[in-house]
Enzyme design. Structure first.
Site, short mmCIF file in Angstrom:
data_model
loop_
_atom_site.label_atom_id
_atom_site.label_comp_id
_atom_site.label_asym_id
_atom_site.label_seq_id
_atom_site.Cartn_x
_atom_site.Cartn_y
_atom_site.Cartn_z
N LYS A 75 0.80 -1.23 0.00
CA LYS A 75 0.00 0.00 0.00
C LYS A 75 0.84 1.29 0.00
O LYS A 75 0.41 2.32 -0.53
CB LYS A 75 -0.94 0.01 1.21
CG LYS A 75 -2.16 -0.89 1.03
CD LYS A 75 -3.10 -0.73 2.22
CE LYS A 75 -4.43 -1.39 1.95
NZ LYS A 75 -5.42 -1.09 2.99
N ASP B 4 -10.26 3.72 1.29
CA ASP B 4 -10.53 3.34 2.68
C ASP B 4 -11.12 4.53 3.45
O ASP B 4 -11.92 4.35 4.37
CB ASP B 4 -9.24 2.87 3.38
CG ASP B 4 -8.87 1.45 2.99
OD1 ASP B 4 -9.77 0.71 2.52
OD2 ASP B 4 -7.70 1.07 3.14
P1 NAP Z 1 -1.12 -2.14 10.38
O1 NAP Z 1 -0.71 -1.00 9.51
O2 NAP Z 1 -0.20 -3.29 10.57
O3 NAP Z 1 -1.47 -1.49 11.83
C1 NAP Z 1 -1.96 -2.28 12.88
C2 NAP Z 1 -1.99 -1.47 14.17
O4 NAP Z 1 -2.49 -2.35 15.18
C3 NAP Z 1 -0.62 -1.01 14.64
O5 NAP Z 1 -0.75 0.22 15.33
C4 NAP Z 1 -0.21 -2.12 15.62
O6 NAP Z 1 0.63 -1.71 16.66
C5 NAP Z 1 -1.53 -2.46 16.24
N1 NAP Z 1 -1.52 -3.83 16.75
C6 NAP Z 1 -1.23 -4.96 16.08
N2 NAP Z 1 -1.34 -6.03 16.90
C7 NAP Z 1 -1.69 -5.56 18.11
C8 NAP Z 1 -1.95 -6.15 19.38
N3 NAP Z 1 -1.85 -7.47 19.56
N4 NAP Z 1 -2.31 -5.36 20.41
C9 NAP Z 1 -2.39 -4.03 20.25
N5 NAP Z 1 -2.17 -3.39 19.08
C10 NAP Z 1 -1.82 -4.15 18.03
O7 NAP Z 1 -2.48 -2.78 9.88
P2 NAP Z 1 -3.69 -2.01 9.13
O8 NAP Z 1 -3.45 -2.05 7.67
O9 NAP Z 1 -3.84 -0.70 9.80
O10 NAP Z 1 -4.93 -2.98 9.41
C11 NAP Z 1 -5.54 -3.07 10.69
C12 NAP Z 1 -6.82 -3.90 10.58
O11 NAP Z 1 -7.78 -3.20 9.80
C13 NAP Z 1 -6.64 -5.26 9.88
O12 NAP Z 1 -7.39 -6.25 10.53
C14 NAP Z 1 -7.19 -5.03 8.48
O13 NAP Z 1 -7.73 -6.21 7.89
C15 NAP Z 1 -8.33 -4.05 8.82
N6 NAP Z 1 -8.74 -3.28 7.65
C16 NAP Z 1 -10.03 -3.46 7.23
C17 NAP Z 1 -10.50 -2.76 6.14
C18 NAP Z 1 -11.93 -2.95 5.71
O14 NAP Z 1 -12.26 -2.60 4.58
N7 NAP Z 1 -12.78 -3.47 6.58
C19 NAP Z 1 -9.65 -1.86 5.45
C20 NAP Z 1 -8.33 -1.70 5.90
C21 NAP Z 1 -7.88 -2.42 7.01
P3 NAP Z 1 2.21 -1.41 16.44
O15 NAP Z 1 2.22 -0.09 15.78
O16 NAP Z 1 2.76 -1.41 17.79
O17 NAP Z 1 2.69 -2.53 15.56
#
Ligand code: NAP
Length: 280
Positions: free
Chosen positions: A68, A104
């Protein structure tokens, strides 16, 4: 409609429900000469894919993890949503050029209520949280709190928010300050992957912190009814699942690629049915 290809690139990509969701929307709209396919693209092949997409008759494609942000250097132009978030989830092929978008933001905007009583608390400071921040600002919400786990990524998010004129506070995930914000909060957004398949019994916070005055929006869409959402529903809070956002961002992409107003209900149902058949 001119024939061509649409698709989603990522690594891994076999789990994606977008092919079933978008192909169903296309057929429902009477479009049968455009096919949406999953394409496994490793990071080292990203540039080659971008160069060949126009030659392979791609009209456009979705971009997912891990491309991305890294795709930006291979694009000719970004629209304002992609510039604001600093990430791209939709690419449109224009002649031999690639243009990047971020749907998004609109996906979040159409999933959250227009008015909220109390602060908005977003769990996570990653990519999805950035899209949420831009969406919340566009919707006019001013009392924004982000909960982060690691100082490093909180600092990066802080810089991002400052450069976009997004005013917000930060709390440490799981801290007493976060619990205090939760008590007042009117909208809780889970922008972490916690609760996602296969770890479906996890929740990003103790469910005893939930209350019925809040709306709970979980961006996780696999499973659609996460443990967090089930707990929120059980105490009478409003809930919004990640499938609604998935369908909304997908419908926006179809508008960008084809000018098509897709039926979001049809897309939601197709995504739900694809998720039912999902076995990892
Ligand atoms: P990302 O960039 O990897 O960010 C994830 C965030 O969550 C980071 O701040 C990370 O913390 C935190 N995190 C991860 N594991 C954790 C835990 N065990 N406890 C506490 N915090 C935790 O991922 P993303 O792209 O933002 O995606 C996040 C979620 O949104 C995913 O499940 C994705 O599938 C979903 N999503 C859904 C849609 C939709 O259309 N519904 C669209 C986009 C994303 P750190 O910074 O410390 O690593």
């Amino acid at each position: 409609m001119k024939p061509g290809l649409l698709g989603v690139i990522g690594h891994p990509i076999s789990h994606s429900v977008s092919p079933q969701m978008v192909n169903t929307a296309l057929r429902h709209a009477g479009v049968d000469n455009i096919l949406y396919i999953p394409v496994e693209v490793k990071p080292r092949d990203l540039e080659a894919f971008c160069r060949s997409a126009p030659l392979m008759n791609f009209i456009g494609f979705n971009v997912t993890i891990p491309h991305k942000v890294s795709i930006i250097k291979h694009l000719s132009r970004l629209d304002s949503s992609a510039r604001q978030v600093g990430a791209v989830n939709v690419v449109k092929v224009v002649g031999d050029k690639l243009v990047g978008f971020n749907t998004d933001v609109l996906g979040v905007m159409s999933s959250i209520p227009s008015e909220v009583d109390g602060p908005v608390l977003v769990l996570g400071v990653g990519g999805a949280a950035r899209a949420a921040a831009v969406a919340l600002k566009r919707k006019g919400f001013e009392d924004l709190v982000f909960a982060g786990r690691r100082m490093k990524t909180v600092k990066e998010f802080e810089k991002f928010a400052e450069s976009r004129g997004i005013r917000c506070r930060f709390v440490k995930m799981g801290s007493a300050t976060m619990a205090e914000e939760l008590r007042r909060c009117g909208l809780l957004i889970n922008a972490t992957p916690v609760g996602m398949y296969p770890k479906i019994n996890e929740t990003p916070l103790k469910t005893s912190f939930l209350h019925r005055r809040m709306t709970v929006f979980d961006m996780v869409y696999n499973p659609p009814k996460t443990r967090l959402l089930r707990a929120a529903k059980a105490i009478g809070a409003e809930t919004v699942d990640g499938v609604k956002m998935l369908a909304a961002q997908g419908a926006e992409a179809l508008k960008i690629w084809l000018g098509l107003e897709a039926d979001r209900q049809v897309m939601e149902r197709a995504a739900l049915s694809a998720l039912k058949g999902f076995r990892g």
